[in-house]
Scaffold this active site. Structure first.
Site, mmCIF file in Angstrom:
data_model
loop_
_atom_site.group_PDB
_atom_site.id
_atom_site.type_symbol
_atom_site.label_atom_id
_atom_site.label_comp_id
_atom_site.label_asym_id
_atom_site.label_seq_id
_atom_site.Cartn_x
_atom_site.Cartn_y
_atom_site.Cartn_z
ATOM 1 C CD GLU A 164 -2.503 -1.217 2.774
ATOM 2 O OE1 GLU A 164 -2.227 -0.346 3.629
ATOM 3 O OE2 GLU A 164 -3.302 -2.133 2.996
ATOM 4 N NE ARG A 199 5.287 14.825 4.963
ATOM 5 C CZ ARG A 199 6.595 14.863 5.143
ATOM 6 N NH1 ARG A 199 7.310 15.835 4.629
ATOM 7 N NH2 ARG A 199 7.191 13.925 5.827
ATOM 8 N NE ARG A 231 5.974 9.073 3.555
ATOM 9 C CZ ARG A 231 5.535 10.010 4.394
ATOM 10 N NH1 ARG A 231 6.032 11.225 4.312
ATOM 11 N NH2 ARG A 231 4.647 9.727 5.315
ATOM 12 C CB CYS A 286 -2.285 34.171 12.366
ATOM 13 S SG CYS A 286 -2.301 35.686 11.433
ATOM 14 C CE1 TYR A 298 2.385 13.562 10.670
ATOM 15 C CE2 TYR A 298 2.898 14.193 8.425
ATOM 16 C CZ TYR A 298 2.063 13.594 9.343
ATOM 17 O OH TYR A 298 0.908 13.006 8.899
HETATM 18 C C1 LIG Z 1 -3.067 1.858 6.175
HETATM 19 C C2 LIG Z 1 -2.079 2.675 5.415
HETATM 20 N N1 LIG Z 1 -1.558 2.150 4.293
HETATM 21 C C3 LIG Z 1 -0.662 2.849 3.558
HETATM 22 C C4 LIG Z 1 -0.255 4.107 3.932
HETATM 23 C C5 LIG Z 1 0.715 4.831 3.051
HETATM 24 O O1 LIG Z 1 1.896 5.157 3.683
HETATM 25 P P1 LIG Z 1 3.052 5.843 2.860
HETATM 26 O O2 LIG Z 1 2.474 7.015 2.178
HETATM 27 O O3 LIG Z 1 4.069 6.238 3.861
HETATM 28 O O4 LIG Z 1 3.542 4.827 1.878
HETATM 29 C C6 LIG Z 1 -0.761 4.683 5.095
HETATM 30 C C7 LIG Z 1 -0.320 6.012 5.534
HETATM 31 O O5 LIG Z 1 -0.754 6.591 6.484
HETATM 32 C C8 LIG Z 1 -1.709 3.935 5.859
HETATM 33 O O6 LIG Z 1 -2.239 4.437 6.981
#
Ligand SMILES: Cc1ncc(COP(=O)(O)O)c(C=O)c1O
Length: 428
Positions: A286, A325, A289, A356, A329
């Protein structure tokens, strides 16, 4: 490709001059190289070799239609976390069966939508608690469909110091996932229901890990659970294991040694999957980024400079409402001038936005002594626009999509007048 600078000092993305691509929308402007995103997806797909798999692009990183359609055309599926994300994934051509749905608090309407999409519902609703199973079962009964369920396991790892606390999800104190010790019982509840099919087991340990170790450790928890279910003669309907996203991005641009590539992450978990003797199951990942961050920049105009006894400030027209970000973070993004980079003449400027809030601060950056007219904030393609807000009555940024040096689309900004009118109507 990340942006490059030509011999005349002009910053280019996908070959196009960034100061000329705004199409009159002005700044702040997100610019994306969707051709490079497609190449990244292809490289990741190749790492699976013959293995059955699904690259389920995590839409939360960037929900622009042009981006999602690009990944759909490369054979990617989608990882969604809301009914709205599910709708945009479907609208952009991702097949329902190639969609997984994470989320600790899916509403009944969202569950119904997931089950009703396509001929058999989406690829899997990933349940994040034992309690959620009964709710999905009740909805399946009401809708008259068998729900395809995956168990999102919380691998309960010690992640302290391995990534930012806000994006570490696979530890004991996180709200995410079914605790690993409850996973077998959760599987039992699903297996004994006439309304549910157990099709997958997943985990997402968190985001932005610089080494493959936590990712593989988390995957091993998933694989171990599947192995022991199979050893007990159970989980016969399983179709996939899903090891989540979280592959790192080199935001500083100088990691030494280089960070592992997305393909490195995949190769490591494939090896672990083989070791567990479960490589007949499809391997789902999944990533968000790593597929989009480096191929997007946020272009901003310098509004004002200010020199005080304590520092030199550069106020730009992009703020934390456009790119959250850094405030959320403490993330650092490189900032470079759009034209005429001359590092030897650079001095340190504290780059801040117009919002602000003291946290509306992009940090110290080496930029020309004579402030440039425009700057680019690099690696902003992920969790940029998708986290943007109207805070302080500011417009959502514009977007431009580039491919092979050409502009292939724009997102138009909602005018401040329209926003003001809508808020003025609130409560009337
Ligand atoms: C369940 C799940 N899968 C995948 C991702 C994707 O993470 P990344 O963008 O760091 O690959 C996230 C990010 O929050 C997530 O919560």
């Amino acid at each position: 490709m990340p942006p490059t600078r030509d011999s005349s000092g002009t910053l280019r993305l996908s070959g196009a001059d960034l100061s000329e691509v705004s199409g009159g929308t002005g700044t702040p402007l997100y610019a994306y190289d969707i051709g490079a995103m497609a190449q990244g997806a292809r490289a990741l797909q190749a790492a699976f070799e013959g293995q059955k798999h699904l690259v389920a692009y995590a839409l939360k990183a960037n929900t622009a239609g042009a981006v999602i359609r690009t990944f759909a055309a490369e054979g990617c599926g989608g990882d969604v976390v809301s009914g709205a994300e599910l709708r945009v994934a479907l609208a952009c051509g991702i097949a329902p069966e190639h969609i997984v749905y994470n989320g600790v608090a899916k509403t009944d309407d969202e569950i119904d939508l997931a089950m009703s999409s396509g001929a058999r519902g989406i690829g899997a609703l990933l349940v994040e608690s034992v309690e959620e199973i009964a709710r999905v079962e009740a909805r399946a009964q009401a809708v008259g469909r068998k729900a395809r369920i995956g168990i999102r396991v919380n691998p309960s790892l010690d992640l302290a110091g391995k990534t930012h606390a806000h994006i570490a999800t696979g530890h004991d104190r996180a709200k995410f996932g079914v605790p690993r010790d409850d996973a077998t019982a959760a599987a039992g509840l699903i297996e004994k229901s006439a309304h549910l099919d157990l099709v997958g087991v997943s985990a997402h340990v968190g985001s932005h890990f610089n080494t493959v170790a936590p990712y593989v450790e988390s995957a091993r928890v998933v694989f171990g659970i599947v192995r022991s279910l199979r050893d007990a003669g159970r989980a016969r309907s399983l179709e996939f294991v899903d090891t989540g996203g979280g592959f790192a991005v080199d935001y500083a641009g100088d990691a030494s040694p280089p960070l592992p590539t997305p393909a490195d992450f995949v190769r490591s978990v494939r090896a672990a999957q083989r070791e567990h003797g479960i490589d007949d199951l499809a391997l789902y990942v999944e990533p968000g980024r790593c597929l989009v961050a480096a191929h997007g920049v946020l272009v901003a105009s310098v509004i004002q400079s200010k020199v005080t006894a304590t520092g030199r400030w550069l106020m730009i027209d992009a703020g934390m409402n456009d790119l959250l970000r850094p405030a959320l973070y403490q993330a650092r993004h490189r900032i470079v001038p759009l034209r005429g980079d001359a590092p030897e003449a650079a001095i340190s400027w504290r780059v801040v936005g117009p919002v602000c809030e003291s946290s509306d601060d992009f940090g110290e950056h080496l930029l020309p002594r004579d402030p440039p007219g425009q700057v680019a904030i690099l690696d902003a393609g992920a969790y940029g626009y998708s986290m943007a807000s109207n805070y302080n009555g500011r417009q959502l940024p514009a977007e431009v999509f580039l491919r092979d040096s050409r502009v292939v689309g724009h997102t138009v900004r909602v005018s401040p007048e329209a926003w003001a009118q809508a808020r003025a109507r609130a409560g009337t």
